[in-house]
Scaffold this active site. Structure first.
Site, PDB file in Angstrom:
ATOM      1  N   ASP A  46       4.226 -28.464 -11.385  1.00 44.65           N
ATOM      2  CA  ASP A  46       3.726 -28.437 -12.953  1.00 44.65           C
ATOM      3  C   ASP A  46       4.865 -28.701 -14.062  1.00 44.65           C
ATOM      4  O   ASP A  46       5.840 -28.041 -13.582  1.00 44.65           O
ATOM      5  CB  ASP A  46       2.787 -27.480 -13.582  1.00 44.65           C
TER       6      ASP A  46
ATOM      7  N   ASP B 162      -6.254 -33.282 -16.604  1.00 45.25           N
ATOM      8  CA  ASP B 162      -6.880 -31.578 -16.750  1.00 45.25           C
ATOM      9  C   ASP B 162      -8.220 -31.531 -17.666  1.00 45.25           C
ATOM     10  O   ASP B 162      -9.153 -31.126 -17.034  1.00 45.25           O
ATOM     11  CB  ASP B 162      -6.064 -30.827 -18.438  1.00 45.25           C
TER      12      ASP B 162
HETATM   13  C1  DGJ Z   1      -1.406 -26.953 -16.345  1.00 42.65           C
HETATM   14  C2  DGJ Z   1      -2.236 -27.826 -15.397  1.00 42.65           C
HETATM   15  O1  DGJ Z   1      -2.545 -29.793 -14.922  1.00 42.65           O
HETATM   16  C3  DGJ Z   1      -3.366 -27.082 -14.809  1.00 42.65           C
HETATM   17  O2  DGJ Z   1      -3.927 -27.790 -13.780  1.00 42.65           O
HETATM   18  C4  DGJ Z   1      -3.067 -25.520 -14.678  1.00 42.65           C
HETATM   19  O3  DGJ Z   1      -2.309 -25.687 -12.655  1.00 42.65           O
HETATM   20  C5  DGJ Z   1      -2.238 -24.832 -15.373  1.00 42.65           C
HETATM   21  N1  DGJ Z   1      -1.371 -26.056 -16.072  1.00 42.65           N
HETATM   22  C6  DGJ Z   1      -2.166 -23.209 -15.426  1.00 42.65           C
HETATM   23  O4  DGJ Z   1      -0.797 -22.916 -16.294  1.00 42.65           O
END
Ligand code: DGJ
Length: 748
Positions: free
Chosen positions: A486, A556
């Site tokens: 991430d 997301d």
């Molecule tokens: C952002 C990501 O896009 C989410 O899927 C998740 O992993 C969060 N970060 C976790 O902090």
């Protein structure tokens, strides 16, 4: 020596020689077919089955684009390049001739590919052809400045299967002076003369990525870019240009391209004074400066581009095929993406051994193949304020380390994946307390936070080594099959105070090169580990990161209706195989929208299926339905992930309908997904005409959900399904159908 042995030796040697001659002949023919140079006219030609690209050396010794479009006959001898005379003093030849790679110097007003300044203040650069080499499907063309040994090598690599050409440039300072590069592109792509071009590109923001934009190309520049240090949500480094303006999915001339770079980038689409259209892409020159001492060099990322006469649908299919065959780490035959479960939406940061094991048991019961624990497992990470950077398992949450959970996941016949965000640090962390100088910063200036975190300066060798070691240790000590990598903010105050002031802006490139280096070395040392690129959703998706990661998290936003347009936009540039799509809870947190589990599954089954719901809240009926869908998905995923995608009905522009079809590469299966957002005025669902089937083969449908209307044939020819089509009984709001067409023996 035994004479018989001598004879047999020379006979086998002769056979080898003959075989070698035949192979060399075949290779020579193949080579002649792909890249050729005519020494008389000084014209280079690249030909693949459906595309030709040509440029020549003009009478001023500059490289000039001659043609890019549908395949020309091999016998069509292209005339030599000649500079455009220029019709008035204001539009000189250097600006109106289509230069293949233009230095900023002489009378140059179009977007330059390379602009530099020498220590003595001289800023003039005029590049001339010197020599070239053709090796198989690659071509190197050497250019040199007319007065100084400033050398540029243009590298071309052709993929004969798709006609996609990759271009990059190497700049070498062989002069005796130091210089600074102000801007450097990988390539400029010149389109054939026409005045009815329009441009498509992708824009977005967090939770709203992959929005397709269309605009007419008119005189002036359209700049697509990221100044954010990484690819960004705002624009994606992809473009498509169509002639005519109707943007049909199945016909029409389309030129398209994508830049393989995960740092700040820029693509400029320019229509010049004579209406010539030119697309220039490379490092973003904004806040950029690259010093080049005598003897030093710098290379650019690769800018890929292709052409098709088969419309924007075919342009996407060519890119999808190219990505799987040439770009992703497991190319040319990437593994099918496993069905995964991710705990993020179920638990947020509240992960612990018992909770994760319980979710793993539930996930395994529906056929999940990979269990991924998301954020919250390390350091003092109970929310997003602390702990980032401290990659030590939290002893309260996992008293015996990760091993018991991993063993449990393995016992449930799944592999184990883990979330990491290695490039970032919370100020409230042991790492930051020990190394406050490791982040991007300007001394004495504020350090802006995003999600309470700062960006580690990966361009620094010590930071790079630390990040690599943390991950290498993690993978060496734990049986981990997958990392969700991430990256949750963009850059600010991008200072690198530890190096000389004139070196500091190299951070934009050195950072990304070190990121790629870490990913490459990790993969080498842990060849079974797969990686997902995530950046607060789809903030880091490009052909550069895809060279090192097996899949990406497009957004997301997991609302299954929003996802239809997000996934549609994504599909213009990137393959469904790399697109993770989770089934999550209803009502969805993004819009508070309620949808059925069927709708959510079918929306996610258009990509690489994942489940991100809180399984603790599911009913026995939900588990039964999910088990059925996961099993069905495994039977169709080769077609969905690696087949040919046809966008049949677009979800854009508030359309109540959306439909896609994925046809397996061997043509034996087609999977139709159809969605109805809201029934209106008692209209029936539009008849869906399939594409890409063998017209003479017979196909029989079966429904995964949502039946066709009564009276529809069950088995018919490909011609029937493509010309007559299928009627679907979809009514109401947020309805969905998935119909699988399997080829049956015999022709029509
Ligand atoms: C952002 C990501 O896009 C989410 O899927 C998740 O992993 C969060 N970060 C976790 O902090």
């Amino acid at each position: 020596m035994n004479p018989a042995a001598t004879f047999s030796l020379s006979w086998s040697a002769t056979r080898r020689l003959l075989l070698a001659c035949v192979l060399m002949g075949v290779a020579a023919m193949a080579q002649a077919q792909t890249i050729r140079y005519d020494a008389t006219t000084r014209v280079f030609r690249i030909d693949t089955d459906a595309m030709s690209y040509a440029f020549g050396v003009n009478e001023s010794d500059q490289l000039q684009t001659l043609y890019w479009g549908a395949r020309l006959a091999t016998s069509d001898a292209l005339p030599a390049a000649h500079t455009n005379e220029g019709n008035v003093s204001f539009d000189p030849p250097a600006s109106t001739s289509l230069q293949e790679y233009a230095g900023w110097g002489g009378s140059m007003y179009v977007e330059p590919d390379l602009k530099l300044r020498y220590a003595d203040g001289n800023r003039d650069l005029v590049l001339h052809y010197v020599s070239h080499q053709i090796k198989g499907d690659t071509l190197d063309v050497h250019l040199r400045d007319i007065r100084q040994p400033l050398d540029v090598t243009l590298h071309y690599v052709v993929d004969p299967a798709t006609g996609i050409i990759g271009r990059s440039a190497l700049i070498e300072n062989h002069t005796k002076q130091a210089l600074t590069i102000d801007s450097v592109a990988a390539a400029s792509w010149n389109l054939p003369a026409a005045e009815d071009y329009s441009l498509r590109y992708l824009t977005g923001r967090w939770a709203g990525e992959w929005q397709l934009q269309t605009r007419a190309i008119t005189p002036g520049n359209t700049v697509l870019e990221s100044r954010r240090g990484s690819t960004g949500h705002e624009n994606n480094p992809w473009f498509a240009i169509e002639r005519g303006g109707d943007w049909a999915e199945d016909h029409g001339d389309v030129w398209f391209g994508a830049l393989a770079w995960s740092g700040s980038w820029r693509i400029t689409v320019e229509q010049g004074v004579l209406h010539q259209v030119r697309v220039t892409g490379g490092f973003n020159p904004f806040d950029f400066a690259w010093p080049l001492a005598p003897g030093e060099s710098v290379s650019t990322p690769v800018f890929y581009a292709g052409y098709t006469s088969g419309g924007i649908g075919e342009a996407s299919r060519l890119l999808h095929r190219f990505e799987l065959a040439q770009i992703v780490p497991q190319h040319p035959k990437p593994r099918l993406r496993p069905v995964l479960y991710n705990s993020w939406e179920a638990t947020n940061f509240a992960v612990d051994q018992a909770g994760q094991e319980h979710l793993a048991e539930l996930a395994a019961s529906i056929g999940v193949e990979r269990f991924v624990m998301d954020d919250g497992w390390f350091g003092a990470r109970n929310d997003d304020h602390a702990g980032l950077g401290d990659w030590v398992v939290n002893p309260k949450k996992f008293p015996h380390g990760l091993k018991p959970l991993i063993d449990k996941v393995h016992a449930l016949k799944m592999d184990f994946g883990l979330w990491v965000e290695p490039e970032m640090v919370n100020p409230d962390s042991d790492l930051y307390r020990a190394h406050p100088d490791w982040v991007l910063n300007f001394p004495g200036r504020p350090r802006s936070e995003g999600r309470n975190q700062l960006v580690l300066n990966l361009a620094r060798q010590d930071v790079r080594d630390h990040v690599f070691k943390v991950l290498d240790d993690l993978l060496s000590h734990n049986d981990i099959a997958f990392l969700k990598w991430d990256y949750n903010r963009n850059w600010s105050e991008p200072g690198w105070p530890q190096v000389a002031p004139d070196q500091q802006q190299k951070v934009y490139v050195d950072y990304v090169r070190n990121l790629y280096g870490i990913l490459a070395e990790l993969r080498k040392r842990h060849p079974n580990v797969e990686i997902e690129s995530c950046s607060g959703g789809g903030g880091r998706v490009d052909l550069g990161i895809l060279g090192h990661t097996d899949e990406v998290w497009p957004s997301d936003n997991t609302d299954p209706f929003d996802r239809l347009s997000i996934q549609d936009g994504f599909s213009y540039a990137y393959a469904p195989a790399v697109m993770m799509a989770w089934v999550t809870d209803s009502p969805n947190w993004v819009n508070d929208r309620s949808t059925s589990l069927d709708y959510r599954f079918l929306s996610s089954m258009q990509g690489s299926l994942g489940i991100g719901a809180n399984l603790l809240h599911w009913s026995p009926q939900d588990f039964a339905a999910a088990k059925k869908y996961v099993a069905e998905y495994k039977a169709i995923r080769t077609s969905v992930q690696q087949g040919k995608l046809y966008r049949l009905l677009s979800p854009r522009d508030n359309s109540p309908h959306a439909a896609t079809e994925s046809v397996s590469r061997d043509g034996a299966q087609a999977v139709l997904f159809a969605f109805l957002h809201a029934s209106q005025m008692k209209y029936p669902y539009p008849r869906v005409r399939l594409q890409g089937l063998d017209p003479d083969a017979r196909y029989r449908w079966r429904s995964l959900h949502g039946a066709p209307v009564a009276g529809t044939l069950v088995e018919a020819s490909g011609a029937y399904w493509m010309n007559h089509g299928i009627d679907l009984a979809l009514k109401g709001d947020y309805q969905a159908a998935a119909i699988v067409f399997d080829r049956v023996g015999g022709k029509r």
